[in-house]
Design a protein around this motif. Structure first.
Motif, short mmCIF file in Angstrom:
data_model
loop_
_atom_site.label_atom_id
_atom_site.label_comp_id
_atom_site.label_asym_id
_atom_site.label_seq_id
_atom_site.Cartn_x
_atom_site.Cartn_y
_atom_site.Cartn_z
N GLY A 153 0.74 -1.26 0.00
CA GLY A 153 0.00 0.00 0.00
C GLY A 153 0.76 1.29 0.00
N HIS A 154 2.05 1.31 0.42
CA HIS A 154 2.83 2.54 0.28
C HIS A 154 4.32 2.20 0.21
N LEU A 155 5.12 3.20 -0.15
CA LEU A 155 6.53 2.96 -0.45
C LEU A 155 7.36 2.61 0.77
N HIS A 156 6.91 2.97 1.96
CA HIS A 156 7.70 2.70 3.16
C HIS A 156 7.70 1.22 3.54
N ASP A 157 6.82 0.43 2.95
CA ASP A 157 6.75 -1.00 3.26
C ASP A 157 7.49 -1.81 2.20
N MET A 158 8.48 -2.56 2.64
CA MET A 158 9.18 -3.48 1.75
C MET A 158 8.60 -4.88 1.90
N VAL A 159 8.34 -5.53 0.78
CA VAL A 159 7.91 -6.93 0.78
C VAL A 159 9.06 -7.76 0.21
N VAL A 160 9.44 -8.80 0.95
CA VAL A 160 10.55 -9.67 0.53
C VAL A 160 10.04 -11.10 0.45
N VAL A 161 10.36 -11.78 -0.64
CA VAL A 161 9.94 -13.17 -0.87
C VAL A 161 11.17 -14.04 -1.09
N LEU A 196 16.94 -9.12 -4.66
CA LEU A 196 17.75 -8.59 -3.58
C LEU A 196 19.01 -9.45 -3.42
N ILE A 197 18.84 -10.76 -3.57
CA ILE A 197 19.95 -11.71 -3.53
C ILE A 197 19.78 -12.66 -4.70
N ASP A 198 20.84 -12.84 -5.47
CA ASP A 198 20.79 -13.69 -6.66
C ASP A 198 21.69 -14.90 -6.44
N ARG A 199 21.04 -16.06 -6.15
CA ARG A 199 21.77 -17.31 -5.89
C ARG A 199 22.86 -17.13 -4.84
N GLY A 200 22.48 -16.44 -3.78
CA GLY A 200 23.39 -16.26 -2.64
C GLY A 200 24.25 -15.02 -2.69
N VAL A 201 24.22 -14.27 -3.79
CA VAL A 201 25.05 -13.07 -3.92
C VAL A 201 24.17 -11.83 -3.74
N LYS A 202 24.48 -11.02 -2.74
CA LYS A 202 23.69 -9.82 -2.44
C LYS A 202 23.82 -8.80 -3.56
N ASN A 203 22.71 -8.19 -3.92
CA ASN A 203 22.69 -7.15 -4.95
C ASN A 203 23.15 -5.83 -4.32
N GLN A 204 24.44 -5.62 -4.29
CA GLN A 204 24.99 -4.44 -3.62
C GLN A 204 24.59 -3.15 -4.33
N THR A 205 24.38 -3.21 -5.63
CA THR A 205 23.94 -2.03 -6.35
C THR A 205 22.57 -1.57 -5.84
N LEU A 206 21.68 -2.53 -5.65
CA LEU A 206 20.35 -2.20 -5.10
C LEU A 206 20.48 -1.60 -3.70
#
Length: 553
Positions: A101-109, A155-165
């Motif tokens: 519902g708003h930008l302050h909430d992050m959803v992670v799957v 956010l993480i690609d096969r165990g590697v954190k997306n540091q750019t993000l």
């Protein structure tokens, strides 16, 4: 399912699944950086099958987060089809229309794999203290002004954190360390969920959750449909006027019971606002569905099956179905009023007895001082941004008084004064129950609060006001009277607006009176001993008791 496992065995696994997601949520509470998450429980956590159906939710969490997250996972599966998921992947978005519902909430799957096979998905949500833009307030003219938008990303690609993000998030937040910490806490809590699920599946020798998932969803759906089927078919309408921003907002609902389903249509509600109090439909659906569930089927676990028989619609571009790029930062102000609107419909069904209206929306005090030498400030003063969760009263109930200073329907806890004072220069001069704010009735409404806050540093600070029930207080039911109206102003006497960014000058202080819940039933029927007890406990003044209850006359 019965050929494989006994009912008892199945129930044990179902309960175990709920314990898995509760540990998932508690991990988020323990690792989050934002006080509203770790102190108030403003979050959600759950486990989903590979079709994106929610199987179990954590007890810790809010209906707005949980029920909107239940829809959000389906959007993740469109962006990242199950067959493309890899072990070690983690996905993220804060899209208001496909998240919560708003930008302050992050959803992670996070996908869960057992011996190389995808068996489930874990999802969680929490509120970040700052996501850039104009700050957490309703002043934005569109969602672009309100902060950084993240589409569906890895956010993480096969165990590697997306540091750019992570770097982008840090670069767009006034509090980069907290923002990064909160995002990583979301990933960590899903990891715990995955670990505990795999342990459970090995213990019960399960290769898939398919059978258990079908049992959970079918049993829950059937149970809710049975409760709805016991109600008389018909349509019931209700409306509520709330303060709004530029002008009052009308929330209009028609609830239709037909067979084993309930449909809620918000046709007739006000159009979208030019300010950030608009509500994406997913958030409106979340709280409307909750309003039905707590009265019609309160004992049935919340999952995809129990949510399915309740359908919610609203006209395109009304305030409850605002479309991108409408501003939505303070969508909770209107969205959390919806259970009371639904209660107004259900009150017309003889077998259902809803409580009177309460404050409903949280009176979150977003207090900030972003002073720096770059924008003209002088001296060594503390820079801060705090979200102090405050609450009003709940409406009187059919056989009990309303609860005081309680967050209904969100269910979050207030952030303790000690926490706010330890992380900022703010000083709470006063925080106490507000006598006479509970609406008179056979069962009195719960009391609001009297709060006063001052900056210990000799500089201004800002209030991002997103408050309601100031002009239009909670209404009583069955002869009960309205609860006390809210108020926000300064110690020097000036009244502030209920919405919008405003400054508390150095040396002055903020004065807040949160609304009280409305009364239930005629005040004349309140037992005399109950009125006397209220007076003795300082909840009702002798003068108000004489006027409202004819006590002592």
């Amino acid at each position: 399912m019965h050929s494989e496992l006994s009912d008892i065995h199945t129930q044990i696994m179902w309960n175990r699944l709920i314990s898995v997601v509760e540990e998932q949520a508690q991990t988020l509470v323990r690792t989050a950086f934002s006080p509203i998450v770790r102190e108030s429980g403003d979050l959600s956590a759950g486990v989903f099958d590979m079709d994106g159906r929610m199987l179990a939710q954590a007890v810790t969490g809010t209906p707005g987060h949980v029920n909107s997250m239940a829809e959000s996972v389906k959007h993740f599966l469109i962006a990242f089809p199950a067959e493309t998921m890899q072990e070690g992947d983690v996905y993220i978005t804060n899209d208001p229309w496909k998240g919560t519902g708003h930008l302050h909430d992050m959803v992670v799957v996070t996908p869960a794999f057992l011996d190389g096979r995808l068996v489930a998905l874990f999802a969680c949500t929490s509120h970040l203290v700052d996501i850039g833009g104009i700050g957490f307030g309703p002043d934005g003219r569109d969602v672009i002004e309100e902060g950084l938008y993240l589409p569906f990303l890895r956010l993480i690609d096969r165990g590697v954190k997306n540091q750019t993000l992570i770097d982008i998030v840090r670069g767009n937040s006034r509090y980069p360390t907290e923002a990064e910490g909160d995002i990583l806490s979301l990933a960590a809590c899903n990891d715990i969920g995955v670990e505990r699920l795999i342990e459970m599946m090995r213990e019960f020798r399960l290769e898939t959750l398919r059978g258990l998932a079908e049992h959970i969803i079918t049993q829950s759906r059937n149970a809710v449909e049975a409760q709805i089927s016991a109600l008389p078919d018909g349509s019931y309408s209700s409306s509520m006027r709330v303060d709004g921003y530029e002008q009052p907002i009308d929330l209009v609902a028609t609830l239709t019971v037909k067979g084993s389903t309930i449909t809620i249509d918000f046709e007739g509600s006000s159009g979208a606002s030019s300010k950030g109090i608009n509500v994406p439909l997913t958030y409106a659906q979340a709280y409307s569905t909750y309003g039905v569930r707590v009265l019609v089927a309160p004992d049935i676990p919340n999952n995809a099956g129990s949510l399915e028989p309740i359908r919610v619609t609203a006209p395109m571009n009304c305030i409850l179905n605002a479309q991108r790029p409408a501003p939505v930062s303070s969508r909770h102000i209107i969205g959390q009023m919806l259970p009371d609107v639904v209660f107004g419909c259900l009150a017309q069904i003889p077998a259902i007895q809803p409580p009177a209206e309460g404050t409903s929306c949280l009176w979150n005090l977003i207090l900030e001082n972003h002073a720096s030498t770059a924008n003209g400030a002088t001296g060594d003063f503390n820079r801060f941004s705090v979200l102090s969760v405050q609450t009003g009263g709940v409406g009187g109930r059919p056989s009990l008084d309303g609860l005081s200073a309680t967050a209904f329907p969100s269910g979050v806890s207030g952030v303790p004064v000690e926490i706010i004072e330890s992380i900022s220069p703010l000083l709470f001069r006063c925080k106490e129950l507000r006598p006479d704010s509970g609406g008179p009735g056979t069962y009195r409404g719960g009391l609001g609060q009297h709060i006063e806050i001052q900056n210990r540093d000799p500089v201004d600070f800002d209030l991002y006001a997103a408050l309601d029930r100031i002009v239009h207080p909670p209404r009583g039911r069955n002869g009960g009277k309205a609860g006390g109206s809210g108020y926000v102003g300064l110690g020097s006497g000036r009244t502030l607006n209920g919405k919008g960014r405003q400054t508390v000058p150095a040396g002055d202080w903020l004065v807040v009176l949160t609304p009280g819940g409305a009364g239930y039933g005629a005040p004349v029927d309140r037992p005399r001993e109950a009125v006397a007890s209220d007076i003795d406990n300082g909840l009702v003044s002798a003068a108000a008791a004489a006027g409202d209850y004819s006590f002592g006359t």
